[in-house]
Enzyme design. Structure first.
Site, PDB file in Angstrom:
ATOM      1  N   GLN A   1      -4.571  -1.390   9.504  1.00 25.18           N
ATOM      2  CA  GLN A   1      -4.651  -2.736   8.924  1.00 25.18           C
ATOM      3  C   GLN A   1      -5.346  -3.697   9.883  1.00 25.18           C
ATOM      4  O   GLN A   1      -5.031  -3.746  11.073  1.00 25.18           O
ATOM      5  CB  GLN A   1      -3.231  -3.227   8.577  1.00 25.18           C
TER       6      GLN A   1
ATOM      7  N   ASP B   1     -10.711   3.443   4.148  1.00 26.12           N
ATOM      8  CA  ASP B   1     -11.252   2.081   4.092  1.00 26.12           C
ATOM      9  C   ASP B   1     -12.773   2.091   3.954  1.00 26.12           C
ATOM     10  O   ASP B   1     -13.369   1.068   3.612  1.00 26.12           O
ATOM     11  CB  ASP B   1     -10.920   1.331   5.392  1.00 26.12           C
TER      12      ASP B   1
ATOM     13  N   LYS C   1       0.839  -1.206   0.000  1.00 19.56           N
ATOM     14  CA  LYS C   1       0.000   0.000   0.000  1.00 19.56           C
ATOM     15  C   LYS C   1       0.871   1.252   0.000  1.00 19.56           C
ATOM     16  O   LYS C   1       0.615   2.197  -0.757  1.00 19.56           O
ATOM     17  CB  LYS C   1      -0.954  -0.020   1.211  1.00 19.56           C
TER      18      LYS C   1
END
Ligand code: GUN
Length: 298
Positions: free
Chosen positions: A98, A121, A54
Site C-alpha cells: 500500500q 498493482d 482489499k
C-alpha cells in the site's frame, strides 16, 4: 441536461461475480486458489481502511487473503526481505504494497523488488513498460487497478471510444500516466494536464471525456465541462462539514457537473468500488499467468 449517473457499485458487483465464478473453475479444474498478500507499513488510518477492504473483497471472491501490518519503523531492508519471502511463496499469487510508504523507504526500489508476475498493482517497471508497448491491455496482463476500472466504466458508458478527445487531469504513476496509456489504446486523442498546465478549463471544455485524478476537492467546475461529456471522478477527498461529520467528495463539483455532463461517476460509489474489483481481477490474472494458463475472459 441532467447527467446519467455511472454506478460503480453495480459494475463492480458484476465484475466480482464473474471473478468468483472464474476462481471456482480454476480451483475445480486445476486445484489453484489465488492468494493476495497486502502489506501496510505504518498507521495511516485511510490506508488501513483501504487495505482492510482489499482483504475482505479477496475472501468474498474465494481467494486466500494475507494481511501484513508492519510498524512505521520497519526498515527498507526488512520490507524487501518480506517481499522476497512472498515472491517465493507458491500460495501467494499477488503482492500489493500500500502506498504511500513512510519517507525513509524508497518506494521505487520496493516496487521493483516484487516479482512482476505477482505485481497486481501493475507498478513494477517491467509491467509499466508492457502497458506502454501494448503487450498488456485491459484483457491481458497486470494493468494498474484504478485506471483499469475507469476504462471499464467508460467502455460500458460509451462503447467504442475511437477518435474521442480525452483529458486526464493529474500525472501520477498510479492513475494519470497509466490512464493516458489505456485511453490511447482505446484510440482516444489524449491530453494530460497537471499542476503546471495553463488554461486547463479551456482545454477541458473541448473534450468528450474528462478523467479527474488531482486529489483536490471539487476543483473541476461545472463550466469546465462540454455539454454531454463523460466525467470520471477519481478523487476521494475528506472535507470537514461545520458542525457535522467529515464527508467524502470528489475532484469534481458534482452538483454543477450534473447539469452539463452526459454521464458522471459519483463519489463515493463510482471509481472506488471498481478499483477493488480490478485488484481481484488482477489477482486472478496473476494466478493464471503463474500457472501458464491463458487469461480468463471477464
Ligand atoms: N494508494 C492509493 N492507491 C493505491 C493503489 O492503487 N495501490 C497501492 N498499492 N497503493 C495505493
Amino acid at each position: 441536461m441532467t447527467a446519467r449517473i455511472i454506478d460503480g457499485k453495480i459494475h463492480a458487483a458484476q465484475l466480482r461475480g464473474a471473478i468468483a465464478s472464474s476462481a471456482a473453475s480454476l480451483k475445480s479444474s486445476h486445484g489453484i486458489v489465488p492468494g493476495l498478500a497486502v502489506i501496510l507499513v505504518g498507521e495511516d488510518s485511510a490506508s488501513a481502511v483501504y487495505v482492510a477492504a482489499k482483504g475482505k473483497a479477496a475472501r468474498e471472491v474465494g481467494f486466500h487473503a494475507f494481511d501484513m501490518r508492519l510498524p512505521e519503523t520497519t526498515s527498507e531492508a526488512q520490507l524487501l526481505a518480506e517481499i522476497a519471502q512472498l515472491n517465493g511463496d507458491a500460495s501467494v499469487s499477488g503482492i500489493l504494497v500500500q502506498m504511500p510508504l513512510p519517507a525513509h523507504i524508497d518506494a521505487k526500489r520496493v516496487l521493483a523488488a516484487i516479482d512482476p508476475l505477482k505485481d497486481v498493482d501493475g507498478f513494477h517497471p517491467l509491467n509499466v513498460g508492457r502497458l506502454s508497448n501494448g503487450e498488456y491491455d485491459i484483457h491481458h496482463g497486470l494493468v494498474p487497478c484504478t485506471p483499469l476500472g475507469c476504462i471499464l466504466l467508460l467502455k460500458d458508458t460509451l462503447g467504442d471510444m475511437s477518435g474521442l478527445r480525452a483529458l486526464v487531469i493529474g500525472r501520477s504513476e498510479i492513475v494519470g500516466k497509466p490512464m493516458a496509456q489505456l485511453l490511447i489504446q482505446e484510440n482516444c486523442t489524449v491530453t494530460v494536464a497537471h499542476s503546471r498546465t495553463r488554461e486547463v478549463p479551456s482545454i477541458a471544455r473541448q473534450v468528450d471525456i474528462i478523467v479527474a485524478a488531482i486529489g483536490k476537492p471539487e476543483i473541476v467546475k461545472g463550466d469546465w465541462i462540454k455539454e454531454g461529456a463523460t466525467v470520471i471522478d477519481v478523487g476521494t477527498n475528506r472535507v470537514d462539514v461545520p458542525g457535522g461529520k467529515p464527508k467524502l467528495v470528489g475532484d469534481v463539483d458534482f452538483a454543477a457537473a450534473m447539469e452539463r455532463a452526459g454521464a458522471i461517476t459519483p463519489v463515493p460509489g463510482g471509481v472506488g468500488p471498481m478499483t477493488i474489483a480490478c485488484l481481484m481481477r488482477n489477482t486472478l490474472m496473476a494466478a493464471h499467468l503463474q500457472a501458464g494458463l491463458s487469461a480468463p475472459s471477464l
